[in-house]
Design an enzyme around this catalytic site. Structure first.
Site, PDB file in Angstrom:
ATOM      1  N   HIS A   1      -1.882 -11.804  11.667  1.00 39.55           N
ATOM      2  CA  HIS A   1      -1.499 -10.439  11.266  1.00 39.55           C
ATOM      3  C   HIS A   1      -1.369  -9.630  12.552  1.00 39.55           C
ATOM      4  O   HIS A   1      -2.294  -9.604  13.372  1.00 39.55           O
ATOM      5  CB  HIS A   1      -2.565  -9.837  10.345  1.00 39.55           C
ATOM      6  CG  HIS A   1      -2.392  -8.365  10.140  1.00 39.55           C
ATOM      7  ND1 HIS A   1      -1.214  -7.842   9.658  1.00 39.55           N
ATOM      8  CD2 HIS A   1      -3.207  -7.318  10.391  1.00 39.55           C
ATOM      9  CE1 HIS A   1      -1.336  -6.515   9.609  1.00 39.55           C
ATOM     10  NE2 HIS A   1      -2.530  -6.182  10.047  1.00 39.55           N
TER      11      HIS A   1
ATOM     12  N   CYS B   1      -3.442  -4.443   4.552  1.00 34.54           N
ATOM     13  CA  CYS B   1      -2.556  -5.450   5.153  1.00 34.54           C
ATOM     14  C   CYS B   1      -2.813  -6.860   4.630  1.00 34.54           C
ATOM     15  O   CYS B   1      -2.119  -7.793   4.990  1.00 34.54           O
ATOM     16  CB  CYS B   1      -2.678  -5.431   6.671  1.00 34.54           C
ATOM     17  SG  CYS B   1      -2.306  -3.822   7.375  1.00 34.54           S
TER      18      CYS B   1
ATOM     19  N   GLU C   1       0.846  -1.188   0.000  1.00 36.21           N
ATOM     20  CA  GLU C   1       0.000   0.000   0.000  1.00 36.21           C
ATOM     21  C   GLU C   1       0.885   1.243   0.000  1.00 36.21           C
ATOM     22  O   GLU C   1       0.421   2.344   0.261  1.00 36.21           O
ATOM     23  CB  GLU C   1      -0.943   0.012   1.205  1.00 36.21           C
ATOM     24  CG  GLU C   1      -0.264  -0.029   2.562  1.00 36.21           C
ATOM     25  CD  GLU C   1      -1.259   0.003   3.710  1.00 36.21           C
ATOM     26  OE1 GLU C   1      -1.546   1.105   4.196  1.00 36.21           O
ATOM     27  OE2 GLU C   1      -1.750  -1.063   4.110  1.00 36.21           O
TER      28      GLU C   1
END
Lengths: 80, 419
Positions: free
Chosen positions: B250, B114, B82
């Site tokens: 994550h 993400c 990103e």
């Protein structure tokens, strides 16, 4: 579950997470942020409360609550 | 059934870091509730580091270890990010050139906050399983950086944004995906995905983040549960508490993962708090180790957690690892794979933690200087010569050859290897 009952569960869970608030006189307009709860605390409080209510509600909806009263109201309206 | 997965992987998280506790004090953040965030260090991108330098520094040791024949079988380079600096040109083109790869190669980029790294892994896995080019390899590089210029104005998207500065890191994870999954063998077809539109965190302008931390946390929790439930539909015998020896989540910051794991164990395993704490320490903390030293590297974080789990877990016998990826906006996925002792040894050869140990620790004065200096690398910079004298200690810190950005010439970025 009645909205007042949900409000009381939130208050009890807040005291458990932040013991320094034990003697605080909670009102509907209290903001968790102003009471010293950070984002992790706030999500933890929502998880604990929904578990006690035995309710399975998408949690992302709770993010728009500005205070404890609004949080109790969203939970009340969304419960199955 | 065909085998597929990660043949080789490496992470690279820069040359300079910051102690996050010192930053919190420096910023006068409320540190009384800071400990439950489980943050330690974060990598800071220096002005001469960009998503390409992180990506190529991560991928170079993997590519260098291949024979010329193997290297020529890399038929796709996917950058997952990103943080790109061009709306059209993919960063994979720079990586492809700097790594000296075969031109018969697909070059493109993937984005979904993400989730991008796992999206890249899954696209590569599908290419291998489709057998359209038997023996081919794919280089997936998830690379992201944080440069702090927080979007100003408007309350709705700035609430509690003080989380972002201590948690935002910089780094890349490179993975070679092939039919020889020496490091991580994917469980084929064992995927639960879950996504929907939500405005939690985003990069609505080229150099700034905006976000609602509470909404993002809660959306992560909803997705974790729903992605696992979908996984379980496809793998009926799956048991959240028993089927996976380790869980690689994550990790925007450790505290978020701890909350998510607690929620999952309560809901799906009806576990008690004391047992959850023990289970968290046993199954989850190996995956947090590297993440807590680098900070949130967005698209690369779930992969970094996989690497951390493999590096720090016990694999005397082969073990199954579950991975959960969440990307704001949002999309998420729960999947799994097998790691062996040989796979762990292969990963440990990269010495990811040892390289992190060598990073230069920035003082708060130096760090604040970088924030001012980062204006120099704004999106759309046309011409710029990078200052090699800026924090020169960092350029030599790793004691090995490192790629840095040298100049930007008519928008084209030029790099140099410095040893």
């Amino acid at each position: 579950m009645e909205q007042q009952q949900i409000f009381e569960i939130i208050v009890n869970n807040t005291k458990e997470l932040l013991p320094e608030l034990e003697s605080h006189n909670f009102s509907q307009s209290d903001s968790l942020r102003d009471l010293g709860a950070n984002s992790v605390d706030r999500s933890e409080l929502i998880m604990m409360t929904l578990e006690e209510m035995d309710a399975n509600i998408p949690m992302a909806q709770m993010a728009k609550a500005n205070n404890i009263g609004e949080l109790a109201q969203i939970m009340f309206e969304q419960q199955a | 059934m065909r085998t597929v997965g990660i043949e080789a992987m490496n992470a690279f998280a820069g040359t300079a870091f910051l102690d996050v506790k010192k930053l919190a004090e420096h910023r006068n953040l409320d540190t009384t509730r800071f400990n439950n965030l489980l943050m330690r260090e974060k990598t800071v991108a220096l002005p001469y580091e960009d998503p390409i330098t992180f990506a190529v520094n991560a991928a170079k040791p993997i590519v260098d270890a291949l024979t010329p024949e193997e290297k020529d079988r890399i038929e796709m380079v996917i950058t997952c990010s990103e943080s790109s600096f061009d709306f059209g040109k993919s960063m994979s083109t720079y990586c492809h050139d700097l790594l000296g790869l075969n031109r018969n190669c697909r070059l493109f980029e993937l984005k979904n906050a993400c989730y991008s790294g796992v999206a890249g892994i899954q696209m590569a896995v599908n290419f291998i399983l489709a057998q359209v080019s038997p023996g081919a390899k794919i280089l997936v590089i998830a690379t992201d950086i944080s440069r702090f210029m927080v979007e100003e104005g408007g309350d709705a998207l700035s609430a509690d944004w003080s989380f972002a500065e201590p948690s935002g890191g910089s780094g890349a994870v490179a993975m070679l995906i092939s039919d020889q999954p020496k490091v991580f063998q994917i469980d084929v077809g064992a995927n639960g995905y879950y996504g929907y539109e939500v405005m939690d965190t985003c990069r609505p302008s080229p150099d700034a983040d905006a976000g609602d931390t509470d909404l993002s946390l809660l959306s992560y929790l909803d997705c974790c549960e729903n992605a696992f439930l979908e996984y379980k539909k496809r793998v009926e015998e799956a048991d959240f508490a028993k089927s996976f020896s380790y869980m690689a989540y994550h990790t925007p910051f450790g505290g978020m993962v701890k909350g998510a794991h607690r929620n999952m164990m309560r809901k799906l395993a009806k576990a008690k708090p004391k047992d959850i704490e023990q289970d968290f320490n046993q199954r989850v903390t190996p995956g947090l180790e590297l993440c807590q030293r680098v900070g949130n590297i967005m698209g690369a974080t779930a992969s970094l957690s996989i690497a951390s789990t493999i590096a720090n877990g016990d694999f005397e016998t082969p073990k199954r690892i579950a991975c959960f990826s969440y990307g704001s906006g949002c999309c998420s996925e729960f999947f799994s794979g097998i790691v062996t002792k040989e796979g762990q040894q292969k990963l440990l050869e990269q010495d990811i933690a040892g390289v992190l140990d060598k990073r230069y620790e920035l003082t708060m004065e130096e760090y604040d200087g970088i924030l001012e200096n980062s204006n120099a690398l704004r999106f759309g910079t046309r011409n710029l010569e990078l200052d090699a004298e800026f924090i020169p200690q960092a350029r030599k810190a790793l004691g090995r050859e490192v790629l840095f950005l040298k100049r930007i010439n008519e928008f084209h970025r030029e790099y140099e290897w410095v040893s």
